[in-house]
Design a protein around this motif. Structure first.
Motif, PDB file in Angstrom:
ATOM      1  N   GLY A   1       0.782  -1.223   0.000  1.00  0.00           N
ATOM      2  CA  GLY A   1       0.000   0.000   0.000  1.00  0.00           C
ATOM      3  C   GLY A   1       0.814   1.273   0.000  1.00  0.00           C
ATOM      4  O   GLY A   1       0.244   2.380  -0.006  1.00  0.00           O
ATOM      5  N   ALA A   2       2.132   1.180   0.027  1.00  0.00           N
ATOM      6  CA  ALA A   2       2.968   2.384   0.067  1.00  0.00           C
ATOM      7  C   ALA A   2       2.856   3.145  -1.247  1.00  0.00           C
ATOM      8  O   ALA A   2       2.896   2.552  -2.329  1.00  0.00           O
ATOM      9  CB  ALA A   2       4.414   2.002   0.341  1.00  0.00           C
ATOM     10  N   HIS A   3       2.705   4.478  -1.134  1.00  0.00           N
ATOM     11  CA  HIS A   3       2.614   5.307  -2.338  1.00  0.00           C
ATOM     12  C   HIS A   3       3.573   6.491  -2.308  1.00  0.00           C
ATOM     13  O   HIS A   3       3.721   7.189  -3.314  1.00  0.00           O
ATOM     14  CB  HIS A   3       1.171   5.817  -2.522  1.00  0.00           C
ATOM     15  CG  HIS A   3       0.696   6.668  -1.374  1.00  0.00           C
ATOM     16  ND1 HIS A   3       0.919   8.015  -1.302  1.00  0.00           N
ATOM     17  CD2 HIS A   3       0.009   6.323  -0.241  1.00  0.00           C
ATOM     18  CE1 HIS A   3       0.396   8.487  -0.175  1.00  0.00           C
ATOM     19  NE2 HIS A   3      -0.168   7.478   0.488  1.00  0.00           N
ATOM     20  N   THR A   4       4.213   6.722  -1.168  1.00  0.00           N
ATOM     21  CA  THR A   4       5.168   7.823  -1.095  1.00  0.00           C
ATOM     22  C   THR A   4       6.258   7.467  -0.102  1.00  0.00           C
ATOM     23  O   THR A   4       6.015   6.766   0.894  1.00  0.00           O
ATOM     24  CB  THR A   4       4.481   9.137  -0.698  1.00  0.00           C
ATOM     25  OG1 THR A   4       5.441  10.197  -0.686  1.00  0.00           O
ATOM     26  CG2 THR A   4       3.830   9.048   0.669  1.00  0.00           C
ATOM     27  N   LEU A   5       7.475   7.928  -0.386  1.00  0.00           N
ATOM     28  CA  LEU A   5       8.653   7.521   0.377  1.00  0.00           C
ATOM     29  C   LEU A   5       9.579   8.709   0.591  1.00  0.00           C
ATOM     30  O   LEU A   5       9.765   9.538  -0.306  1.00  0.00           O
ATOM     31  CB  LEU A   5       9.413   6.414  -0.382  1.00  0.00           C
ATOM     32  CG  LEU A   5      10.884   6.152  -0.010  1.00  0.00           C
ATOM     33  CD1 LEU A   5      10.968   5.511   1.371  1.00  0.00           C
ATOM     34  CD2 LEU A   5      11.549   5.265  -1.058  1.00  0.00           C
ATOM     35  N   LEU A   6      10.147   8.760   1.797  1.00  0.00           N
ATOM     36  CA  LEU A   6      11.258   9.664   2.085  1.00  0.00           C
ATOM     37  C   LEU A   6      12.419   8.817   2.603  1.00  0.00           C
ATOM     38  O   LEU A   6      12.238   7.985   3.491  1.00  0.00           O
ATOM     39  CB  LEU A   6      10.884  10.697   3.148  1.00  0.00           C
ATOM     40  CG  LEU A   6       9.980  11.865   2.737  1.00  0.00           C
ATOM     41  CD1 LEU A   6       9.706  12.743   3.947  1.00  0.00           C
ATOM     42  CD2 LEU A   6      10.619  12.685   1.617  1.00  0.00           C
ATOM     43  N   VAL A   7      13.593   9.040   2.024  1.00  0.00           N
ATOM     44  CA  VAL A   7      14.792   8.328   2.453  1.00  0.00           C
ATOM     45  C   VAL A   7      15.821   9.360   2.888  1.00  0.00           C
ATOM     46  O   VAL A   7      16.212  10.225   2.096  1.00  0.00           O
ATOM     47  CB  VAL A   7      15.372   7.448   1.335  1.00  0.00           C
ATOM     48  CG1 VAL A   7      16.636   6.747   1.832  1.00  0.00           C
ATOM     49  CG2 VAL A   7      14.358   6.423   0.873  1.00  0.00           C
ATOM     50  N   ALA A   8      16.235   9.266   4.149  1.00  0.00           N
ATOM     51  CA  ALA A   8      17.242  10.185   4.681  1.00  0.00           C
ATOM     52  C   ALA A   8      18.518   9.404   4.960  1.00  0.00           C
ATOM     53  O   ALA A   8      18.541   8.539   5.842  1.00  0.00           O
ATOM     54  CB  ALA A   8      16.748  10.844   5.967  1.00  0.00           C
ATOM     55  N   PRO A   9      19.587   9.651   4.214  1.00  0.00           N
ATOM     56  CA  PRO A   9      20.862   9.002   4.529  1.00  0.00           C
ATOM     57  C   PRO A   9      21.448   9.609   5.795  1.00  0.00           C
ATOM     58  O   PRO A   9      21.397  10.819   5.999  1.00  0.00           O
ATOM     59  CB  PRO A   9      21.725   9.308   3.310  1.00  0.00           C
ATOM     60  CG  PRO A   9      21.179  10.589   2.771  1.00  0.00           C
ATOM     61  CD  PRO A   9      19.696  10.567   3.065  1.00  0.00           C
TER      62      PRO A   9
END
Length: 696
Positions: free
Chosen positions: A248-256
């Motif tokens: 169900g995921a539709h948006t993502l934020l990835v913080a290194p």
């Protein structure tokens, strides 16, 4: 964390939201566990030191839960005012000493919204400032980051850390880090793991190098929306997508999580049931939280690395856990302090001495960490070197004290050199003689050993301790006690018996009771039971050495007292040969006869009368001792071709495995050791006790 510490940290780092409250006529305070104001911004004025009836409660299970309500305060204008408050514990503590961060609002001020607006972001930012970094465990930090963001900010959050970082090594470059990630924490809004999604503890597959992730070193956060775009950003096939993309995921934020250009981990948040996509402001917030998390992880990695290094150094310096000598069987235990204190300077040692004797040592260096471990290592080496001179325990401690006082701390006491940590160390040194069944003990500020004789109640040795090392000026009293075979001896450090809430005598009594109840158990089991029952506190490390004494039987010892007459040397050789024959050690007759002849001759010539000759046969070792009343130390020298004498000790050294001398209360003893082949030793030992020893 003390309340004053929390106050200083909080007031010195006021967030933008707090400044907004202040501008609107509000106030930010820090309260201790008794709800007394200890600091605030702006200056709390008359509120400082006043008690506030906020009814904050005592539930600290969730450090991010905000408590709200109204209360009456005395305003700086001298009148009572009704205000609203918002309070949050600064640390997840279960005691009454925890500090609180409290925001006060005039009743006319609008209530801070609880949705995902700017105030919500500010609350998350502030919560991150208060909570991230409170732990020095990487797993706790990762879990705290994920829980902070779910459910208020995201529906699913995960933290992945390179395996090199988990192993406390230096963080690798980002490109290589993406190939060896391990998932450390996963938190979901509903508490259920998405189908096929990788959980905590699992190793992630190597990531490819798509353009979106290639820019992580430049852009602080990667933001992706759309199911297809998510799979493409991660370089996943449709079959692999469910393992790394929640259902169900539709948006993502990835913080290194970068520190100094090195990747400490990856913080990823997803929205599954929440309709809104992540916005640019959300990316900025995650970048801020991620930077705090990266610093916290790096601090935890550095701490863990130092802790592991110190522990490895400490354990490498300790003797084997168990030893089996003719004098005693021993079992030692070292337990580092839990929590931030870590490894300290406690240690124990078992030293083989001449004539089958054994030395038992336990010590405690002031402080914790690498510095204390290094100081402990130097002290332990010094003890081994000095004890090898076969000194009385009191003399040994006096030499050790002179070494610490004269050579190790002859500098400014503010020096951080590890040698300085040896000052104030405590040491207990005991020597047990299995032939005489006697133990000689001296203490430098250390707790007395516990003695449990067969069939008797446990008792602490009546010992007057001298000062700790590095004090100087006072002697170290030596005490002698008889210990029959099978006596249990316990040497320990104060971390085992000392409690902040109880007298140290309580812990010592508990130790005695445990040894009494488990006296017949194996030594390692007794040690385990001692630690389980006494449960040493977190703040100090513990060293425990248990020894069960043995005895050399009378049949294994032959001794004679001889007059100081040169004519008696021949008689000494005869007695030696006859005893070796009874022990079936005829192959050692020639060398032993020569050794006895040289040592007795020297004793009569230089030492005086009477001369004592003693032979000890135990297992695979034959020991020869010659004692005289002189205190002059023998000296090995190489005689020249024209010298008429001076070759006696040289011959003795060549014919034996070891030789040496030790002082007694009156005179000295020269001893030698010869090793017997193992197969022959068993046959010889069977004959011990068959014959009586010739009297003189």
């Amino acid at each position: 964390m003390r309340s004053s510490d929390a106050a200083d940290a909080t007031v010195g780092d006021t967030t933008e939201t707090e400044q907004t409250f202040v501008k609107n006529g509000g106030m930010v305070l820090v309260l201790d566990g008794r709800q007394v104001v200890v600091s605030g911004t702006p200056d709390p004025g008359r509120l400082l030191g006043r008690r506030m009836n906020l009814h904050l409660g005592s539930d600290f299970d969730d450090p991010y839960t905000v408590r709200t309500g109204t209360t009456v305060i005395d305003s700086p204008h001298g009148r009572a005012e009704l205000v609203r408050y918002s309070a949050q514990p600064l640390t997840p503590r279960s005691d009454r000493d925890a500090a609180w961060l409290v925001r006060l609002f005039h009743m006319a001020d609008p209530t801070p919204p609880s949705g995902r607006g700017s105030t919500q972001r500010a609350r998350l930012s502030h919560a991150a400032a208060m909570s991230v970094g409170a732990s020095l465990e990487m797993t706790d930090i990762a879990t705290g980051l994920a829980r902070l963001l779910v459910p208020d900010f995201a529906d699913v959050a995960s933290v992945d850390i390179p395996e090199e970082v988990l192993d406390t090594e230096e963080p690798p470059p980002a490109a290589r880090s993406m190939r060896r990630l391990r998932r450390v924490a996963v938190v979901t809004a509903d508490g259920r793991m998405p189908p096929r999604y990788r959980g905590a503890g699992e190793r992630l597959p190597p990531f490819p190098d798509p353009p979106q992730l290639r820019t992580m070193g430049d852009n602080p956060v990667v933001r992706v929306s759309g199911r297809q775009d998510l799979a493409g950003a991660l370089g996943l096939s449709p079959e692999e997508a469910p393992t790394l993309i929640p259902e169900g995921a539709h948006t993502l934020l990835v913080a290194p999580l970068f520190v100094g250009g090195r990747l400490l981990g990856v913080l990823a948040v997803w929205r599954t049931t929440t309709a809104e996509n992540f916005e640019e402001d959300d990316a900025d917030l995650l970048s801020e939280i991620g930077s705090r998390g990266a610093l916290a992880l790096d601090n935890a990695r550095r701490y863990a690395r130092e802790h592991h290094t110190t522990l490895a150094l400490q354990r490498s310096l300790l003797p084997p856990v168990t030893t089996d000598t003719p004098a005693a069987t021993t079992s030692g235990t070292y337990v580092p302090a839990r929590g931030e204190a870590g490894v300290g300077g406690d240690w124990y040692d078992v030293l083989p001495l001449s004539s089958l004797r054994a030395g038992f040592v336990v010590g405690d260096v002031v402080g914790h960490g690498l510095r204390a471990a290094v100081a402990m290592g130097r002290l332990r080496t010094a003890v081994q070197s000095i004890a090898d001179r076969d000194l009385d325990p009191g003399e040994m401690l006096a030499h050790l004290d002179d070494l610490v006082l004269g050579r190790w701390i002859d500098r400014d006491t503010g020096d951080v050199h590890p040698d300085v940590a040896a000052q104030g160390a405590t040491v207990l040194y005991a020597v047990y003689d299995p032939v005489l069944h006697r133990c000689t003990v001296a203490s430098a500020g250390h707790l007395p050993p516990l003695v449990l004789r067969p069939g008797q109640e446990p008792e602490f040795m009546d010992l007057t301790p001298g000062p700790p090392l590095g004090v100087g000026g006072l002697p170290f009293e030596t005490v002698e006690v008889d210990l029959p075979p099978g006596t249990l001896l316990a040497l320990y450090t104060d971390g085992l018996v000392e409690r902040r809430t109880d007298d140290i005598g309580t812990g010592m009594a508990e130790l005695a009771d445990v040894l009494r109840r488990h006296r017949d158990a194996p030594l390692d089991k007794i040690g385990t039971e001692v630690l389980r029952t006494l449960q040493p506190p977190d703040g100090d490390d513990v060293a425990l050495l248990l020894a069960k004494t043995r005895a050399v039987t009378a049949e294994s010892v032959a001794e004679w007292k001889l007059p100081g007459d040169p004519s008696i040397v021949g008689r000494a050789r005869e007695l030696t040969l006859r005893q070796l024959g009874r022990w079936n050690l005829d192959e050692l007759a020639f060398t032993t006869e020569l050794v006895v002849s040289e040592l007795v001759t020297n004793a009569i010539r230089y030492g005086g009368s009477p001369v004592e000759l003693r032979l000890i046969f135990r297992n695979d070792t034959l020991i020869c001792e010659v004692s005289d009343p002189s205190n002059s130390q023998p000296r090995l020298r190489r005689a020249t071709a024209t010298d008429e004498g001076g070759r006696g000790l040289f011959l003795v050294a060549q014919l034996t495995e070891r030789w040496g001398s030790r002082y007694r209360r009156t005179g000295k003893t020269i001893w030698t050791e010869q090793t017997i082949h193992a197969s022959r030793a068993a046959q010889h030992q069977d004959l011990v006790g068959t014959f009586d020893v010739d009297p003189w």
